[in-house]
Design a protein around this motif. Structure first.
Motif, PDB file in Angstrom:
ATOM      1  N   PHE A   4       0.844  -1.195   0.000  1.00  0.00           N
ATOM      2  CA  PHE A   4       0.000   0.000   0.000  1.00  0.00           C
ATOM      3  C   PHE A   4       0.882   1.249   0.000  1.00  0.00           C
ATOM      4  O   PHE A   4       0.645   2.186  -0.762  1.00  0.00           O
ATOM      5  N   LEU A   5       1.907   1.246   0.836  1.00  0.00           N
ATOM      6  CA  LEU A   5       2.824   2.387   0.894  1.00  0.00           C
ATOM      7  C   LEU A   5       3.598   2.531  -0.407  1.00  0.00           C
ATOM      8  O   LEU A   5       3.858   3.648  -0.860  1.00  0.00           O
ATOM      9  N   LYS A  21       0.319  -9.506  -6.325  1.00  0.00           N
ATOM     10  CA  LYS A  21       0.290  -9.285  -4.888  1.00  0.00           C
ATOM     11  C   LYS A  21       0.257  -7.792  -4.566  1.00  0.00           C
ATOM     12  O   LYS A  21      -0.466  -7.358  -3.677  1.00  0.00           O
ATOM     13  N   GLU A  22       1.034  -7.000  -5.289  1.00  0.00           N
ATOM     14  CA  GLU A  22       1.039  -5.551  -5.061  1.00  0.00           C
ATOM     15  C   GLU A  22      -0.342  -4.957  -5.322  1.00  0.00           C
ATOM     16  O   GLU A  22      -0.849  -4.165  -4.528  1.00  0.00           O
ATOM     17  N   LEU A  27      -5.395  -2.899  -2.954  1.00  0.00           N
ATOM     18  CA  LEU A  27      -6.856  -2.847  -2.884  1.00  0.00           C
ATOM     19  C   LEU A  27      -7.374  -3.242  -1.510  1.00  0.00           C
ATOM     20  O   LEU A  27      -8.318  -2.626  -0.998  1.00  0.00           O
ATOM     21  N   LEU A  28      -6.767  -4.252  -0.891  1.00  0.00           N
ATOM     22  CA  LEU A  28      -7.195  -4.693   0.432  1.00  0.00           C
ATOM     23  C   LEU A  28      -7.041  -3.579   1.462  1.00  0.00           C
ATOM     24  O   LEU A  28      -7.971  -3.279   2.204  1.00  0.00           O
ATOM     25  N   ILE A  35     -13.165   1.650   5.101  1.00  0.00           N
ATOM     26  CA  ILE A  35     -14.128   1.282   6.141  1.00  0.00           C
ATOM     27  C   ILE A  35     -13.845   2.063   7.420  1.00  0.00           C
ATOM     28  O   ILE A  35     -14.769   2.562   8.071  1.00  0.00           O
ATOM     29  N   VAL A  36     -12.560   2.197   7.767  1.00  0.00           N
ATOM     30  CA  VAL A  36     -12.187   2.979   8.951  1.00  0.00           C
ATOM     31  C   VAL A  36     -12.636   4.434   8.789  1.00  0.00           C
ATOM     32  O   VAL A  36     -13.148   5.045   9.739  1.00  0.00           O
ATOM     33  N   ALA A  37     -12.493   4.984   7.590  1.00  0.00           N
ATOM     34  CA  ALA A  37     -12.924   6.362   7.340  1.00  0.00           C
ATOM     35  C   ALA A  37     -14.434   6.500   7.477  1.00  0.00           C
ATOM     36  O   ALA A  37     -14.931   7.496   8.032  1.00  0.00           O
TER      37      ALA A  37
END
Length: 125
Positions: A4-5, A21-22, A27-28, A35-37
């Motif tokens: 992600f970074l 994988k990247e 996306l994950l 969801i946290v937002a």
């Protein structure tokens, strides 16, 4: 989290290749942070009147990740040997989205292709 970074560090890099994988880890984590937002919007009372689960925090978060999300998806298409313009195949109802999903899940081109070297050789996460 490193993927992600990596996607954020390459904010608007549309050249090169991104391995499966990247792409999927990006996306994950994008989904998790989204969801946290939405939860933060609910707790802080910053949701929009129309509802839908989103609010001010989620909107800013989503707008900030449009370009890096698009960039990592274009790099993923490069890994399977397709142009980034192939993203527009999703505009074909149902069939286009399924075809694009298959391309995102497909193994990348082994070795070097016209978009760059194999990303599996570059990153050893």
């Amino acid at each position: 989290m490193e993927y992600f970074l990596h996607g954020l560090r390459n904010y608007a890099v549309f050249s090169g290749r991104a391995r499966r994988k990247e792409y999927w880890m990006f996306l994950l984590f994008q989904l998790i942070f989204g969801i946290v937002a939405m939860v933060a919007d609910g707790l802080l009372g910053t949701t929009w009147e129309a509802g839908g689960g989103g609010g001010m925090i989620y909107t800013v978060y989503s707008l900030a990740l449009i370009v890096p999300g698009l960039a990592v998806s274009v790099r993923r298409l490069h890994d399977v040997g397709k142009s980034g313009w192939f993203s527009f195949i999703a505009l074909i109802p149902l069939v286009g989205i399924i075809w694009l999903l298959i391309l995102y899940c497909k193994e990348g081109t082994p070795g070097e292709n016209k978009y760059g070297p194999n990303p599996k050789a570059e990153f050893a996460y």
